[in-house]
Each structure stands twice: as structure tokens, then as C-alpha cells.
Design a protein around this motif. Structure first.
Motif, short mmCIF file in Angstrom:
data_model
loop_
_atom_site.label_atom_id
_atom_site.label_comp_id
_atom_site.label_asym_id
_atom_site.label_seq_id
_atom_site.Cartn_x
_atom_site.Cartn_y
_atom_site.Cartn_z
N ALA A 22 -2.45 8.22 -0.41
CA ALA A 22 -2.20 7.54 0.89
C ALA A 22 -3.37 6.51 0.62
O ALA A 22 -4.09 7.14 1.10
CB ALA A 22 -0.90 8.14 1.63
N GLN A 23 -3.12 5.38 1.30
CA GLN A 23 -3.87 4.50 2.47
C GLN A 23 -3.76 4.86 3.48
O GLN A 23 -4.55 4.00 4.07
CB GLN A 23 -3.90 2.85 1.67
CG GLN A 23 -4.60 2.36 2.07
CD GLN A 23 -4.83 0.53 1.93
OE1 GLN A 23 -4.15 0.35 0.75
NE2 GLN A 23 -5.83 -0.42 2.66
N TYR A 24 -2.56 4.77 3.71
CA TYR A 24 -2.02 4.94 5.48
C TYR A 24 -1.26 6.39 5.46
O TYR A 24 -0.62 6.52 4.94
CB TYR A 24 -0.94 3.80 6.35
CG TYR A 24 -2.39 2.36 5.41
CD1 TYR A 24 -2.92 2.10 6.72
CD2 TYR A 24 -1.73 1.46 5.07
CE1 TYR A 24 -4.26 0.67 6.77
CE2 TYR A 24 -2.54 0.21 4.68
CZ TYR A 24 -3.65 -0.21 5.73
OH TYR A 24 -4.11 -0.88 5.67
N ARG A 25 -0.78 6.84 7.22
CA ARG A 25 -0.07 7.64 6.79
C ARG A 25 1.14 6.80 8.57
O ARG A 25 -0.18 6.74 9.20
CB ARG A 25 -0.62 8.97 7.25
CG ARG A 25 -1.43 9.33 8.88
CD ARG A 25 -1.80 10.49 9.05
NE ARG A 25 -2.34 10.44 10.34
CZ ARG A 25 -3.75 10.28 10.61
NH1 ARG A 25 -4.55 10.13 9.62
NH2 ARG A 25 -3.78 10.70 11.65
N VAL A 60 2.10 4.87 1.53
CA VAL A 60 2.00 5.02 2.98
C VAL A 60 2.58 6.46 2.95
O VAL A 60 3.16 6.58 1.63
CB VAL A 60 2.87 4.33 3.97
CG1 VAL A 60 3.18 5.30 5.41
CG2 VAL A 60 2.60 2.61 4.04
N GLN A 61 2.11 7.58 3.53
CA GLN A 61 2.35 8.80 3.53
C GLN A 61 3.06 9.14 4.90
O GLN A 61 2.50 8.34 6.08
CB GLN A 61 1.99 9.59 3.40
CG GLN A 61 2.28 11.20 3.99
CD GLN A 61 1.03 12.91 2.98
OE1 GLN A 61 0.33 11.81 3.72
NE2 GLN A 61 1.83 13.56 2.54
N PRO A 83 0.74 -1.16 -0.57
CA PRO A 83 0.03 -0.13 0.46
C PRO A 83 0.69 1.56 -0.22
O PRO A 83 2.14 0.99 0.57
CB PRO A 83 -1.34 -0.06 1.41
CG PRO A 83 0.28 -0.75 2.16
CD PRO A 83 1.16 -1.80 1.46
N GLU A 120 -4.33 1.23 12.62
CA GLU A 120 -4.22 -0.50 11.68
C GLU A 120 -2.82 -0.94 12.87
O GLU A 120 -2.89 -2.42 12.65
CB GLU A 120 -4.54 -0.34 10.84
CG GLU A 120 -5.48 -0.24 10.36
CD GLU A 120 -6.57 -0.65 10.18
OE1 GLU A 120 -6.31 -1.78 10.00
OE2 GLU A 120 -7.95 -0.09 10.51
N ASP A 148 -5.28 3.93 9.17
CA ASP A 148 -5.76 4.34 7.87
C ASP A 148 -7.09 5.36 7.28
O ASP A 148 -7.00 6.21 8.71
CB ASP A 148 -6.73 3.26 8.19
CG ASP A 148 -7.71 2.95 7.07
OD1 ASP A 148 -8.31 3.85 5.95
OD2 ASP A 148 -7.78 1.55 6.33
N VAL A 149 -6.11 6.25 6.54
CA VAL A 149 -6.70 7.28 6.18
C VAL A 149 -7.77 7.85 6.50
O VAL A 149 -8.85 8.29 6.52
CB VAL A 149 -6.03 7.61 4.81
CG1 VAL A 149 -6.94 9.39 4.83
CG2 VAL A 149 -4.46 7.95 5.03
N GLU A 150 -8.13 6.79 5.19
CA GLU A 150 -9.96 6.83 4.78
C GLU A 150 -10.70 6.65 6.57
O GLU A 150 -11.75 7.49 7.00
CB GLU A 150 -11.07 5.38 4.16
CG GLU A 150 -11.54 5.40 3.41
CD GLU A 150 -12.41 4.87 2.62
OE1 GLU A 150 -13.42 4.37 2.59
OE2 GLU A 150 -11.79 3.94 1.79
N SER A 151 -10.23 5.40 7.00
CA SER A 151 -11.20 4.72 8.33
C SER A 151 -10.75 5.81 9.82
O SER A 151 -11.59 6.31 10.50
CB SER A 151 -11.46 3.90 8.77
OG SER A 151 -9.94 3.12 9.22
#
Length: 195
Positions: free
Chosen positions: A144-147, A73-74, A71, A182, A175-178
Motif C-alpha cells: 500500500a502507498q497509503y493507509r 490503500v490499506q 493508488p 496527505e 503516506d506509508v513511505e513518508s
């Protein structure tokens, strides 16, 4: 006999030409050391601490299974909550490098490099300096999906005989969206000096 001597002279000449004859500059008391050797010069944050933190966090994150499918990641700057200067960017750069080399994750421009990315896109698209077929198109950056973010803090205790420094490095993957964390981990380091 002369042919044999000539042959040996040529071989010796070639061998000496391959040797490193570069001059050495500097003082006599300076030398290279093992970059992985344990450094105990002071009880302040040092290279060994940086390496231990980066290796521990990278291993923990890679083994967590969260980063399936590489994925994006930022990475955010690690907050330095200690009383000393610590280049926290070097910690995150080491973690990113190890994750990238292992093929575990891909990285978007971090929060401090994002402006440079935007400036480059503007320059290519708005300046008229570049051939249109080679210009990077806007609107194609991968989100990004995650930070990844964290902090380092310390507790320092002194007495007349000892100085004790306790470091705690915490890192989390969100998780950026939720907005859900994680993965989280921490590494603790204690360094004591007897006076």
C-alpha cells in the motif's frame, strides 16, 4: 368466439404464471422501508449516521486529488471512542465500496484480513494440494502507498428534559513511505432527544 375466448384464457393463464406467487412469512406489522430514509428511532448511532459519514468522507477524499492514478490503500480499523457499540468496520467498508466503484482507489488486504491472505498463500505454496501452474506466487503482493485510519468519539449530555449526543468522526490518509498525513477530514453529527 370460442377461439377468442381460448386465446384470452391462455393469455390470462400465462400472465398469472408470471406473477410473484411466493408466500409471505412473518408478522403483519413488518414491512420494507427505504434504506436511504432518515432514521430517527433513537439518538444513538444509526444507519443514517453511517451513510452520512461514508458519503461525506468518500466525496471529500475523492475530490481532494490525492488519489490520482488509483493508488493502493490499506484500511485500518476505525477506533471507537464512544460509550456505545458501533460497528466501525461497516463505515470503512462503505467508504471502500464507494471509492472502489468510482475507480478512485484500489485496496490491499486490511490489517485484520492480512493473516487470511498469508494463510492462503502458504496453503497454496506449501500444502502440495494445488497444481503448480495455478499456484499464486509469494512475493507478489502489492504494498500500500497509503493507509486510511480514523476514530469516532461522542459527547453525551443529559438533563431532566433533554439528551444531547454529539458524534465526531475523523479520518486521515497517511503516506506509508513518508509518514505524512496527505488528507484529513471530519464529520460532526448532533442528535437531541426531548423527554
Amino acid at each position: 368466439m370460442f377461439a377468442r375466448f381460448s386465446f384470452l384464457a391462455v393469455v390470462a393463464l400465462l400472465a398469472s404464471g408470471c406473477a410473484n406467487n411466493s408466500p409471505v412469512l412473518g408478522g403483519k406489522n413488518i414491512g420494507y422501508g427505504d434504506s436511504k430514509a432518515v432514521e430517527l428511532v433513537t439518538n444513538e448511532f444509526g444507519s443514517t449516521d453511517l451513510q452520512m459519514i461514508a458519503e461525506t468522507m468518500t466525496r471529500s477524499l475523492a475530490q481532494s486529488g490525492i488519489l490520482q492514478g488509483r493508488p493502493v490503500v490499506q484500511v485500518y480499523d476505525v477506533k471507537n471512542k464512544t460509550s456505545e457499540y458501533i460497528d466501525t468496520r461497516e463505515i470503512t467498508t462503505s467508504i471502500k465500496t464507494q471509492l472502489m466503484k468510482s475507480g478512485t482507489a484500489r485496496f490491499a488486504s486490511d490489517n485484520t484480513a492480512m493473516q487470511s491472505q498469508v494463510d492462503q498463500l502458504k496453503l497454496q505454496n506449501q500444502s502440495g494440494l494445488y497444481k503448480k501452474s495455478t499456484v499464486a506466487k509469494t512475493g507478489n503482493m502489492i504494498a500500500a502507498q497509503y493507509r486510511l485510519e480514523g476514530s469516532i468519539s461522542s459527547i453525551v449530555k443529559r438533563s431532566s428534559d433533554y439528551k444531547d449526543v454529539f458524534y465526531k468522526f475523523s479520518l486521515q490518509l497517511i503516506d506509508v513511505e513518508s509518514g505524512l498525513a496527505e488528507w484529513m477530514d471530519e464529520k460532526e453529527i448532533r442528535k437531541t432527544t426531548e423527554r
